[in-house]
Design a protein around this motif. Sequence first.
Motif, PDB file in Angstrom:
ATOM      1  N   PHE A  57       0.870  -1.172   0.000  1.00 21.26           N
ATOM      2  CA  PHE A  57       0.000   0.000   0.000  1.00 21.26           C
ATOM      3  C   PHE A  57       0.909   1.225   0.000  1.00 21.26           C
ATOM      4  N   ALA A  58       0.338   2.399  -0.223  1.00 20.92           N
ATOM      5  CA  ALA A  58       1.126   3.629  -0.259  1.00 20.92           C
ATOM      6  C   ALA A  58       0.850   4.453   0.992  1.00 20.92           C
ATOM      7  N   LYS A  59       1.919   5.028   1.552  1.00 22.25           N
ATOM      8  CA  LYS A  59       1.770   5.987   2.651  1.00 22.25           C
ATOM      9  C   LYS A  59       1.988   7.392   2.097  1.00 22.25           C
ATOM     10  N   THR A  60       1.349   8.373   2.712  1.00 22.49           N
ATOM     11  CA  THR A  60       1.592   9.753   2.308  1.00 22.49           C
ATOM     12  C   THR A  60       3.056  10.113   2.564  1.00 22.49           C
ATOM     13  N   ALA A  61       3.633  10.910   1.685  1.00 25.16           N
ATOM     14  CA  ALA A  61       5.061  11.238   1.807  1.00 25.16           C
ATOM     15  C   ALA A  61       5.284  12.565   2.532  1.00 25.16           C
ATOM     16  N   ARG A  62       4.738  13.633   2.026  1.00 29.82           N
ATOM     17  CA  ARG A  62       5.021  14.952   2.609  1.00 29.82           C
ATOM     18  C   ARG A  62       4.466  15.097   4.020  1.00 29.82           C
ATOM     19  N   SER A  63       3.306  14.517   4.303  1.00 29.31           N
ATOM     20  CA  SER A  63       2.676  14.737   5.609  1.00 29.31           C
ATOM     21  C   SER A  63       3.031  13.680   6.648  1.00 29.31           C
ATOM     22  N   SER A  64       3.401  12.477   6.216  1.00 27.53           N
ATOM     23  CA  SER A  64       3.639  11.420   7.203  1.00 27.53           C
ATOM     24  C   SER A  64       5.091  11.342   7.657  1.00 27.53           C
ATOM     25  N   VAL A  65       6.035  11.818   6.850  1.00 28.17           N
ATOM     26  CA  VAL A  65       7.457  11.647   7.159  1.00 28.17           C
ATOM     27  C   VAL A  65       7.922  12.665   8.197  1.00 28.17           C
ATOM     28  N   VAL A  66       8.493  12.151   9.288  1.00 32.41           N
ATOM     29  CA  VAL A  66       9.142  12.965  10.313  1.00 32.41           C
ATOM     30  C   VAL A  66      10.484  12.320  10.635  1.00 32.41           C
ATOM     31  N   GLY A  67      11.370  13.073  11.305  1.00 31.11           N
ATOM     32  CA  GLY A  67      12.740  12.617  11.436  1.00 31.11           C
ATOM     33  C   GLY A  67      13.178  12.204  12.823  1.00 31.11           C
ATOM     34  N   HIS A  68      14.471  11.970  12.919  1.00 35.65           N
ATOM     35  CA  HIS A  68      15.148  11.568  14.146  1.00 35.65           C
ATOM     36  C   HIS A  68      14.974  12.626  15.236  1.00 35.65           C
ATOM     37  N   GLU A  69      14.641  12.163  16.447  1.00 35.30           N
ATOM     38  CA  GLU A  69      14.432  13.020  17.618  1.00 35.30           C
ATOM     39  C   GLU A  69      13.230  13.946  17.482  1.00 35.30           C
ATOM     40  N   SER A  70      12.337  13.663  16.539  1.00 34.11           N
ATOM     41  CA  SER A  70      11.137  14.481  16.396  1.00 34.11           C
ATOM     42  C   SER A  70      10.131  14.154  17.501  1.00 34.11           C
ATOM     43  N   VAL A  71       9.332  15.149  17.823  1.00 35.53           N
ATOM     44  CA  VAL A  71       8.261  14.990  18.812  1.00 35.53           C
ATOM     45  C   VAL A  71       6.968  15.401  18.128  1.00 35.53           C
ATOM     46  N   ASN A  72       6.025  14.475  18.031  1.00 34.37           N
ATOM     47  CA  ASN A  72       4.812  14.727  17.260  1.00 34.37           C
ATOM     48  C   ASN A  72       3.581  14.254  18.023  1.00 34.37           C
ATOM     49  N   PRO A  73       2.426  14.896  17.769  1.00 35.76           N
ATOM     50  CA  PRO A  73       1.190  14.442  18.416  1.00 35.76           C
ATOM     51  C   PRO A  73       0.664  13.171  17.768  1.00 35.76           C
TER      52      PRO A  73
END
Length: 309
Positions: A122-138
Amino acid sequence: MPGEYRLLTYADRDGPRAGICVADIVYDAAEVANNAHFNSVLSVLDNWNVLDESFAAFAAAGGRGLTGKPLANLTLLPPILYPGEIWAAGANYNDHISEMADETEYKAVNAKTISGGRAWHFAKTARSSVVGHESVNPLPDYSNMVDWEIELAVVIGKTASKVKAADAMDYVAGYTIANDLSARDHVVRPNIAADSPFRFDWLSHKGFDGACPIGPWITPARYVKDPHALDMKLWIDGALMQDSSTRHMIFSIGEQIEEISARATMHPGDVILTGTPSGVGFSRGIFLKAGQKLRLWIDRLGELRHSFS
């Protein structure tokens, strides 16, 4: 590793930059290449064969001739800020299939006995789903059952169309670590018939903001002798949750590239998430909470860390 390099993206005062990490010192990729064009990882991947040789020689020489910055002093961004496509394999590990209950939607989705012998993605969204190392996200506010999935991520380094599995590894630039986060309470839409094509909700399940932590860098394929024999572990707040190996893959990396490229041309910077092993939360009835910290480690690739607010 001494004499080796890793390709990464770091935050600079003028914006994101591609970097070459050698022995914990990061050098600007454009400076190493002596070409201002190669200031992003995507531009490097578009010229992978030539630049990989050049960067490897630079690393083998210990980064002599240029001044770099200590890795510890930099903020790392996702190694590929905006992948062209993210293709994700479903139920591609024998031990993961074994842990899922028979009545779930996941059981043996991709086992060769019922898949017609073909890999499934399946495909995941690229621009909105990708976050990086040491990121903090809701966590997504519509889900109470967000699950973790450590995955070996394969980075494509050459345009691939109708590639055979036997030749597919020539199209791989390198590897990184990904967490294929999944909202398990949104696999299917409620009150939709089991035979309806509108039943599955892949956007809510796999495509939400921050659904694909990835990093910390790309380890070039030249330094990974056998990507199908890498130990992998995931911890949550220090508790070991996943402890397995890529040797449990059902469909190999080559088979996955053959299947995808038979339908859609793959380009440098595309990423394949190759599936997760056993140890996910769904099989235990536990899910991620705000404030938790995750560590994902794969042999030869390093450690990806991220957390939730």
